[in-house]
Design an enzyme around this catalytic site. Sequence first.
Site, PDB file in Angstrom:
ATOM      1  N   GLU A  18       3.195   8.651  -6.524  1.00 50.24           N
ATOM      2  CA  GLU A  18       4.014   8.470  -7.735  1.00 50.24           C
ATOM      3  C   GLU A  18       3.162   8.208  -8.975  1.00 50.24           C
ATOM      4  O   GLU A  18       3.668   8.225 -10.090  1.00 50.24           O
ATOM      5  CB  GLU A  18       5.030   7.334  -7.517  1.00 50.24           C
ATOM      6  N   CYS A  43       1.940   3.339   0.426  1.00 48.38           N
ATOM      7  CA  CYS A  43       1.058   2.170   0.462  1.00 48.38           C
ATOM      8  C   CYS A  43       1.752   0.991   1.158  1.00 48.38           C
ATOM      9  O   CYS A  43       1.966   1.045   2.358  1.00 48.38           O
ATOM     10  CB  CYS A  43       0.528   1.846  -0.920  1.00 48.38           C
ATOM     11  N   HIS A  85      -0.723   6.434  -3.486  1.00 51.04           N
ATOM     12  CA  HIS A  85       0.401   6.333  -4.431  1.00 51.04           C
ATOM     13  C   HIS A  85       0.677   7.687  -5.090  1.00 51.04           C
ATOM     14  O   HIS A  85       0.250   7.910  -6.229  1.00 51.04           O
ATOM     15  CB  HIS A  85       0.070   5.320  -5.528  1.00 51.04           C
TER      16      HIS A  85
HETATM   17  N1  GLN Z   1      -2.493  -4.379  -0.131  1.00 51.04           N
HETATM   18  C1  GLN Z   1      -1.079  -4.268  -0.155  1.00 51.04           C
HETATM   19  C2  GLN Z   1      -0.452  -4.834   1.133  1.00 51.04           C
HETATM   20  O1  GLN Z   1      -1.127  -5.085   2.059  1.00 51.04           O
HETATM   21  C3  GLN Z   1      -0.633  -2.832  -0.362  1.00 51.04           C
HETATM   22  C4  GLN Z   1      -1.146  -2.319  -1.679  1.00 51.04           C
HETATM   23  C5  GLN Z   1      -0.282  -1.333  -2.376  1.00 51.04           C
HETATM   24  O2  GLN Z   1       0.895  -1.106  -2.023  1.00 51.04           O
HETATM   25  N2  GLN Z   1      -0.826  -0.733  -3.407  1.00 51.04           N
HETATM   26  O3  GLN Z   1       0.718  -4.995   1.191  1.00 51.04           O
END
Ligand code: GLN
Length: 206
Positions: free
Chosen positions: A189, A90, A187
């Site tokens: 994890e 992410c 994610h």
């Molecule tokens: N929206 C976050 C960003 O732009 C990422 C979200 C996440 O890691 N769950 O950094």
Amino acid sequence: MAGNGLPRPPGRGTRVGILSLQGDFSAHARVLEALGADPVFVRRPEQLDLVEGLIIPGGESTTMLKLVTEEGLLDPLVAFAARHPLLGTCAGSILMAADVTSPRQPGLGLVDISIERNAYGRQVDSAIRSVSPGDDFLARTGPGELEAVFIRAPIIRSVGKGVRVLAEDRGHPILVEQGRHLAATFHPELSPDRRVHQLFLQKIRA
Ligand code: GLN
């Protein structure tokens, strides 16, 4: 095989760093421990010398990038990535990207992807979907659908020639590989399925 004839846990004895300045780093540590690896929380450049791979977790990528810069970790991370595998999840995938939009910010350029932040829109902050990974992923990690947990997730809008797409959701790559590195927009994890971390450990050991 271990001495007792049982398959050796994929991570056994492998020291894996988790960038722990911000975000959900402890969830990654629990997965690594379950796979027999030794997680190391990385907050300073010299701690990179202790590990054979590094996870950049989810969180908030602008804050993470700011902290990485303030801690003097930017150049050490890029140097580390030239020798060892990285897994970004992410926000971690946003940090690793070559091109970041919405809003624009620098990426480390470790994976040749263009990635749009918060791309599913405010209405759908998070979702859990079952996806069918590609044959390559299945052959390397085992059969079955993959649970993908998306939290204010980015969308990978384009991938360069050297990037292999290991899983897609709704026509967008959600797990990609370039050379030694892996990046996921979800994610892994936070799901009981450990195949993404298993694949990462395989790459570290290779
Ligand atoms: N929206 C976050 C960003 O732009 C990422 C979200 C996440 O890691 N769950 O950094």
